[in-house]
Write an enzyme that holds these catalytic residues in place. Structure first.
Site, PDB file in Angstrom:
ATOM      1  N   GLY A 122      -6.771 -11.770   8.072  1.00  0.00           N
ATOM      2  CA  GLY A 122      -7.691 -11.171   7.093  1.00  0.00           C
ATOM      3  C   GLY A 122      -8.197 -12.209   6.102  1.00  0.00           C
ATOM      4  O   GLY A 122      -7.409 -12.965   5.546  1.00  0.00           O
ATOM      5  N   GLU A 129      -0.405   7.325 -13.509  1.00  0.00           N
ATOM      6  CA  GLU A 129       0.701   8.243 -13.785  1.00  0.00           C
ATOM      7  C   GLU A 129       1.692   8.282 -12.626  1.00  0.00           C
ATOM      8  O   GLU A 129       2.857   8.627 -12.797  1.00  0.00           O
ATOM      9  CB  GLU A 129       0.173   9.677 -14.027  1.00  0.00           C
ATOM     10  CG  GLU A 129      -0.446   9.901 -15.390  1.00  0.00           C
ATOM     11  CD  GLU A 129      -1.749   9.155 -15.579  1.00  0.00           C
ATOM     12  OE1 GLU A 129      -2.586   9.189 -14.661  1.00  0.00           O
ATOM     13  OE2 GLU A 129      -1.915   8.515 -16.643  1.00  0.00           O
ATOM     14  N   GLY A 137       2.049 -14.259  10.387  1.00  0.00           N
ATOM     15  CA  GLY A 137       1.791 -14.227  11.827  1.00  0.00           C
ATOM     16  C   GLY A 137       1.106 -15.518  12.270  1.00  0.00           C
ATOM     17  O   GLY A 137       1.450 -16.107  13.306  1.00  0.00           O
ATOM     18  N   SER A 138       0.147 -15.980  11.462  1.00  0.00           N
ATOM     19  CA  SER A 138      -0.575 -17.225  11.786  1.00  0.00           C
ATOM     20  C   SER A 138       0.395 -18.413  11.744  1.00  0.00           C
ATOM     21  O   SER A 138       0.313 -19.317  12.589  1.00  0.00           O
ATOM     22  CB  SER A 138      -1.691 -17.470  10.769  1.00  0.00           C
ATOM     23  OG  SER A 138      -2.438 -16.299  10.575  1.00  0.00           O
ATOM     24  N   ILE A 171      -4.253 -10.797   0.883  1.00  0.00           N
ATOM     25  CA  ILE A 171      -4.261  -9.942  -0.311  1.00  0.00           C
ATOM     26  C   ILE A 171      -2.998  -9.081  -0.366  1.00  0.00           C
ATOM     27  O   ILE A 171      -2.664  -8.550  -1.409  1.00  0.00           O
ATOM     28  CB  ILE A 171      -5.517  -9.039  -0.397  1.00  0.00           C
ATOM     29  CG1 ILE A 171      -5.570  -8.028   0.754  1.00  0.00           C
ATOM     30  CG2 ILE A 171      -6.777  -9.871  -0.489  1.00  0.00           C
ATOM     31  CD1 ILE A 171      -6.535  -6.876   0.490  1.00  0.00           C
ATOM     32  N   GLY A 197      -2.354   1.696 -15.859  1.00  0.00           N
ATOM     33  CA  GLY A 197      -1.808   2.897 -16.499  1.00  0.00           C
ATOM     34  C   GLY A 197      -1.861   4.137 -15.632  1.00  0.00           C
ATOM     35  O   GLY A 197      -2.186   5.227 -16.100  1.00  0.00           O
ATOM     36  N   ARG A 203      -0.829  -3.018   3.887  1.00  0.00           N
ATOM     37  CA  ARG A 203       0.032  -2.706   5.051  1.00  0.00           C
ATOM     38  C   ARG A 203       1.340  -2.091   4.577  1.00  0.00           C
ATOM     39  O   ARG A 203       1.318  -1.129   3.850  1.00  0.00           O
ATOM     40  CB  ARG A 203       0.331  -3.985   5.868  1.00  0.00           C
ATOM     41  CG  ARG A 203      -0.820  -4.459   6.698  1.00  0.00           C
ATOM     42  CD  ARG A 203      -0.335  -5.581   7.599  1.00  0.00           C
ATOM     43  NE  ARG A 203      -1.410  -6.479   7.948  1.00  0.00           N
ATOM     44  CZ  ARG A 203      -2.247  -6.292   8.961  1.00  0.00           C
ATOM     45  NH1 ARG A 203      -2.093  -5.271   9.752  1.00  0.00           N
ATOM     46  NH2 ARG A 203      -3.213  -7.152   9.196  1.00  0.00           N
TER      47      ARG A 203
HETATM   48  O1  F6P Z   1      -4.005  -8.311   5.868  1.00  0.00           O
HETATM   49  C1  F6P Z   1      -4.985  -7.903   4.991  1.00  0.00           C
HETATM   50  C2  F6P Z   1      -5.448  -6.497   5.290  1.00  0.00           C
HETATM   51  O2  F6P Z   1      -6.575  -6.248   4.476  1.00  0.00           O
HETATM   52  C3  F6P Z   1      -4.396  -5.412   5.142  1.00  0.00           C
HETATM   53  O3  F6P Z   1      -4.193  -5.012   3.804  1.00  0.00           O
HETATM   54  C4  F6P Z   1      -4.978  -4.322   5.994  1.00  0.00           C
HETATM   55  O4  F6P Z   1      -3.965  -3.486   6.487  1.00  0.00           O
HETATM   56  C5  F6P Z   1      -5.640  -5.079   7.105  1.00  0.00           C
HETATM   57  O5  F6P Z   1      -5.865  -6.389   6.632  1.00  0.00           O
HETATM   58  C6  F6P Z   1      -6.942  -4.488   7.562  1.00  0.00           C
HETATM   59  O6  F6P Z   1      -7.321  -5.172   8.688  1.00  0.00           O
HETATM   60  P1  F6P Z   1      -8.763  -5.079   9.340  1.00  0.00           P
HETATM   61  O7  F6P Z   1      -9.712  -5.802   8.440  1.00  0.00           O
HETATM   62  O8  F6P Z   1      -8.617  -5.723  10.656  1.00  0.00           O
HETATM   63  O9  F6P Z   1      -9.097  -3.619   9.399  1.00  0.00           O
END
Ligand code: F6P
Length: 322
Positions: free
Chosen positions: A11, A188, A104-105, A127, A186, A172
Site C-alpha cells: 500500500g 466517545e 510482507g515486502s 499507514i 475526543g 487491517r
Molecule cells: O496496508 C495499508 C492498507 O491501506 C490497509 O489499511 C488496508 O487494509 C489495505 O491497505 C487496503 O488495501 P487495498 O488498497 O489493496 O484495498
C-alpha cells in the site's frame, strides 16, 4: 560508481514521494548512481528500471502516493521470478536496494537476499503502523491528520443533527489508527481488534450522558472489526436511543499532501538507509524508537507480531472507563 535503486511495495503512503526526492539527492551526494524501480517487485521482475535524476523528483515533495508506483507482487514469491529480478539488477549493475514497504515486502526481500546476495535496507512504510520493532512507519502522521480532518467534519454534522456516527478507519488487524484518532479527536467510543468489547457495558453511561445534554456520539471502529459497524449503529438506535449512521473513511486515508512530520521522517529514514548500506549493513530495516534510529534484523521486524503500545491501550481503558 556504485549503483543503488529504490522501490515501493504494498500500500502506498504519503511520504513516499519526499523519500524518493531525498533518495536521489542523497545518493548523488554520496557518489552513488540512483535508480528507480517502477511498480514495486512487479517492475523489478519486468525490468522497469531507470536511472533517476534531479528532474524526476522536482516538484513531488508535496504530493501523496508514489511517483514510481507500487504493487503487491504474487510473482516475487516464486523463485523463477526472483531469478529474473536478479538478472535485471545485474543488467544495470545495481548492487544495493532501498525498499519502502511493510513486513510482507521485507520478508520477500530477505528471501531474495539469501538467494542472490543483493544488499537491501527496508524503510517501514504503511499507514497501519503495524510493523514490529519500530514505533513509527512512514505515512502514519499524514493518515492520522486526514482522519482528524474527517472526524472534525463529521462532528459538525453529528452535533447539528443529533446523531451517533460509527466511523471506520483502515489498519487491517491493527487498531493504531483508530486508537490514536479516538484519543486525539475526543471520540466517545473506540473499538479495535486488540481489545474485546461488550456494547452493553456502555449503555447506562451513554444514556446518562444523553440525559445530561449530549446530543451526538462519535464511535471509531478499526478495520479489523469493521464488519460489525452496522450492528454497532443499530445498537446506538435501539439500545442507546439515538439515530445513527456509518461512515467508511476508506482510501482517502492513504493519500493527500504529506505532513511536515512525514516529510522529515522520509528524509531521515532515507539518509539512514543509504548510510547503512554504505556501511555494509546488508539486510536490515531502519527502525525508529524513542526518538532514535537503529538497524534491526529482518527476524526482529518481519517475523514478530506487532504489539500495540501498552501506554496507548491504557489511555483507551481510561477514556472508556464507564
Ligand atoms: O496496508 C495499508 C492498507 O491501506 C490497509 O489499511 C488496508 O487494509 C489495505 O491497505 C487496503 O488495501 P487495498 O488498497 O489493496 O484495498
Amino acid at each position: 560508481m556504485k549503483k543503488i535503486a529504490i522501490l515501493c511495495s504494498g500500500g502506498d503512503v504519503s511520504g513516499m514521494n519526499p523519500a524518493l526526492k531525498h533518495f536521489v539527492e542523497y545518493s548523488i551526494q554520496k557518489g552513488l548512481t540512483p535508480y528507480f524501480i517502477y511498480k514495486g517487485f512487479e517492475g523489478l521482475i519486468d525490468n522497469k528500471i531507470k536511472e533517476a535524476s534531479y528532474c524526476d523528483v522536482a516538484g513531488i515533495i508535496n504530493k501523496g502516493g508514489t511517483k514510481i508506483g507500487s504493487s503487491r507482487s504474487q510473482r516475487f514469491m516464486q523463485q523463477e521470478y526472483r531469478k529474473q529480478a536478479k538478472a535485471n539488477l545485474e543488467k544495470h549493475g545495481i548492487t544495493m536496494l532501498v525498499v519502502l514497504g511493510g513486513d510482507g515486502s521485507f520478508r520477500g526481500m530477505e528471501v531474495f537476499y539469501k538467494e542472490h546476495g543483493v544488499a537491501f535496507c527496508g524503510i517501514p512504510s504503511t499507514i497501519d503502523n503495524d510493523i514490529a520493532g519500530t514505533s513509527y512507519c512512514l505515512g502514519v502522521d499524514t493518515a492520522l491528520n486526514i482522519i482528524r480532518n474527517a472526524l472534525d467534519a463529521i462532528r459538525d454534522t453529528a452535533s447539528s443533527f443529533s446523531r451517533a456516527f460509527v466511523i471506520e478507519t483502515m489498519g487491517r488487524e491493527c487498531g493504531y489508527l483508530a486508537l490514536v484518532s479516538a484519543l486525539t479527536s475526543g471520540a466517545e467510543l473506540c473499538l479495535i481488534p486488540e481489545v474485546p468489547y461488550d456494547l452493553k457495558s456502555y449503555e447506562k453511561n451513554f444514556k446518562e450522558q444523553m440525559k445530561n445534554g449530549r446530543n451526538y456520539f462519535i464511535a471509531i471502529v478499526s478495520e479489523g472489526i469493521a464488519q460489525e459497524s452496522k450492528e454497532i449503529a443499530a445498537w446506538f438506535e435501539k439500545s442507546v436511543g439515538m439515530e445513527a449512521r456509518v461512515t467508511v473513511l476508506g482510501h482517502i486515508q492513504r493519500g493527500g499532501n504529506p505532513t511536515v512530520y512525514d516529510r522529515l521522517m522520509a528524509y531521515k529514514f532515507v539518509s539512514h538507509a543509504i548510510d547503512g548500506l554504505l556501511q555494509d549493513k546488508d539486510d536490515a530495516v531502519i527502525c525508529f524508537n524513542d526518538g532514535g534510529f537503529s538497524y534491526k534484523s529482518i527476524n526482529k521486524v518481519a517475523f514478530e507480531k506487532y504489539e500495540l503500545d501498552y501506554e496507548l491501550l491504557n489511555y483507551l481503558k481510561d477514556m472508556q472507563n464507564v
